[in-house]
Design a protein around this motif. Structure first.
Motif, short mmCIF file in Angstrom:
data_model
loop_
_atom_site.label_atom_id
_atom_site.label_comp_id
_atom_site.label_asym_id
_atom_site.label_seq_id
_atom_site.Cartn_x
_atom_site.Cartn_y
_atom_site.Cartn_z
N LYS A 17 0.84 -1.20 0.00
CA LYS A 17 0.00 0.00 0.00
C LYS A 17 0.88 1.25 0.00
N PRO A 18 0.73 2.10 -1.01
CA PRO A 18 1.59 3.29 -1.09
C PRO A 18 1.52 4.14 0.16
N VAL A 19 2.65 4.75 0.48
CA VAL A 19 2.72 5.60 1.67
C VAL A 19 3.60 6.80 1.35
N THR A 20 3.26 7.94 1.94
CA THR A 20 4.04 9.17 1.77
C THR A 20 4.46 9.70 3.12
N LEU A 21 5.74 9.99 3.23
CA LEU A 21 6.29 10.62 4.43
C LEU A 21 6.64 12.05 4.10
N SER A 22 6.47 12.93 5.09
CA SER A 22 6.62 14.35 4.86
C SER A 22 7.75 14.95 5.69
N CYS A 23 8.43 15.92 5.10
CA CYS A 23 9.46 16.67 5.80
C CYS A 23 9.30 18.14 5.47
N SER A 24 9.36 18.97 6.48
CA SER A 24 9.33 20.41 6.25
C SER A 24 10.42 21.07 7.08
N GLN A 25 10.86 22.23 6.62
CA GLN A 25 11.93 22.91 7.33
C GLN A 25 11.68 24.42 7.32
N THR A 26 12.07 25.02 8.45
CA THR A 26 11.96 26.47 8.57
C THR A 26 13.32 27.14 8.52
N LEU A 27 14.34 26.36 8.12
CA LEU A 27 15.71 26.85 8.11
C LEU A 27 16.06 27.55 6.81
N ASN A 28 15.18 27.41 5.80
CA ASN A 28 15.43 27.97 4.48
C ASN A 28 16.71 27.41 3.84
N HIS A 29 17.00 26.15 4.15
CA HIS A 29 18.16 25.50 3.57
C HIS A 29 17.84 25.01 2.17
N ASN A 30 18.82 25.07 1.29
CA ASN A 30 18.53 24.71 -0.09
C ASN A 30 18.76 23.23 -0.39
N VAL A 31 19.35 22.49 0.53
CA VAL A 31 19.60 21.07 0.29
C VAL A 31 18.79 20.25 1.28
N MET A 32 18.12 19.23 0.77
CA MET A 32 17.34 18.33 1.64
C MET A 32 17.67 16.89 1.29
N TYR A 33 17.81 16.06 2.34
CA TYR A 33 18.22 14.66 2.20
C TYR A 33 17.16 13.74 2.80
N TRP A 34 17.08 12.54 2.25
CA TRP A 34 16.31 11.47 2.86
C TRP A 34 17.24 10.28 3.11
N ALA A 42 23.82 1.93 10.04
CA ALA A 42 24.11 3.33 9.74
C ALA A 42 22.97 3.93 8.93
N PRO A 43 22.67 5.20 9.12
CA PRO A 43 21.74 5.86 8.20
C PRO A 43 22.27 5.76 6.77
N LYS A 44 21.37 5.39 5.87
CA LYS A 44 21.76 5.17 4.48
C LYS A 44 21.08 6.22 3.61
N LEU A 45 21.87 6.96 2.87
CA LEU A 45 21.31 8.01 2.02
C LEU A 45 20.54 7.40 0.86
N LEU A 46 19.30 7.87 0.70
CA LEU A 46 18.46 7.42 -0.43
C LEU A 46 18.60 8.37 -1.62
N PHE A 47 18.42 9.66 -1.35
CA PHE A 47 18.54 10.69 -2.39
C PHE A 47 18.57 12.05 -1.72
N HIS A 48 18.87 13.08 -2.53
CA HIS A 48 18.80 14.42 -1.99
C HIS A 48 18.48 15.42 -3.09
N TYR A 49 17.98 16.55 -2.67
CA TYR A 49 17.71 17.66 -3.56
C TYR A 49 18.70 18.77 -3.26
N TYR A 50 19.33 19.26 -4.30
CA TYR A 50 20.12 20.49 -4.21
C TYR A 50 19.31 21.53 -4.96
N ASP A 51 18.66 22.41 -4.18
CA ASP A 51 17.62 23.26 -4.76
C ASP A 51 16.58 22.35 -5.43
N LYS A 52 16.32 22.54 -6.70
CA LYS A 52 15.33 21.68 -7.36
C LYS A 52 15.94 20.47 -8.04
#
Lengths: 112, 117
Positions: A17-34, A42-52
């Motif tokens: 069953k599809p699921v969506t997890l949400s992340c929001s930030q008030t830091l105004n940072h341009n890079v976001m990681y999951w 260890a935490p394993k990097l899935l992907f990240h956004y550098y700006d868009k």
């Protein structure tokens, strides 16, 4: 206080069953990681956004997708969760010209 | 294969004593390292970092030492306090482009520190 917020903190879904997890930030940072973190691993990097710009890790399964509609929000979509996808999912942000990442509290995903 | 290794899953220390947490890495090209601390039900929080141009960085009770020839770093906490009880993660930046698009971290598996009163 500026921060990284993840909703929900605990998510239970059924196998496939599809699921969506949400992340929001008030830091105004341009890079976001999951990250995915399984117990005692260890935490394993899935992907990240550098700006868009979306950057996928080579070993991230196609089952995992992400969206970033604006600077503040980023979503992790798991299209067909399997039992092996049960984990803690961590969102992190950073600003340009730094290495330090700031983490949210995580979402614990359970797959039944 | 783990590129950042924390071989001690747990460590127990008496309050007031020194805590030493160790971390090894495999790639001599790694040149920036960070330590994060994680309490249960919270995300990791940044603690201290070190660049390969240094062999020591100190911040209050926390000191990180880097031995590049041995590809080893350690975090010293002196004196240890019960509030320091947490999981400590070592992380390395494998591709440091000074804050650019490919800048990311590789984490170790963590060490659970328990500081006994």
């Amino acid at each position: 206080d500026a921060m990284v917020i993840q909703n929900p903190r605990y998510q239970v879904t059924q196998f496939g069953k599809p699921v969506t997890l949400s992340c929001s930030q008030t830091l105004n940072h341009n890079v976001m990681y999951w990250y995915q973190q399984k117990s005692s691993q260890a935490p394993k990097l899935l992907f990240h956004y550098y700006d868009k710009d979306f950057n996928n890790e080579a070993d991230t399964p196609d089952n995992f997708q992400s969206r970033r509609p604006n600077t503040s929000f980023c979503f992790l979509d798991i299209r067909s969760p399997g039992l092996g996808d049960a984990a803690m999912y961590l969102c992190a942000t950073r600003t340009r010209n730094t290495d330090t990442q700031y983490f949210g509290p995580g979402t614990r995903l359970t797959v039944l | 294969d783990q590129q950042v290794k924390q071989n001690s899953p747990s460590l127990s220390v008496q309050e007031g004593r020194i805590s030493i947490l160790n971390c090894d890495y495999t790639n001599s090209m790694f040149d920036y390292f960070l330590w994060y601390k994680k309490y249960p039900a919270e995300g990791p929080t940044f603690l201290i970092s070190i660049s390969s141009i240094k062999d020591k960085n100190e911040d209050g009770r926390f000191t990180v030492f880097l031995n590049k020839s041995a590809k080893h770093l350690s975090l010293h906490i002196v004196p240890s306090q019960p509030g320091d009880s947490a999981v400590y993660f070592c992380a390395a930046n494998p591709n440091r482009d000074y804050g650019g698009a490919t800048n990311k971290l590789i984490f170790g598996t963590g060490t659970l520190l328990a500081v006994q009163p």
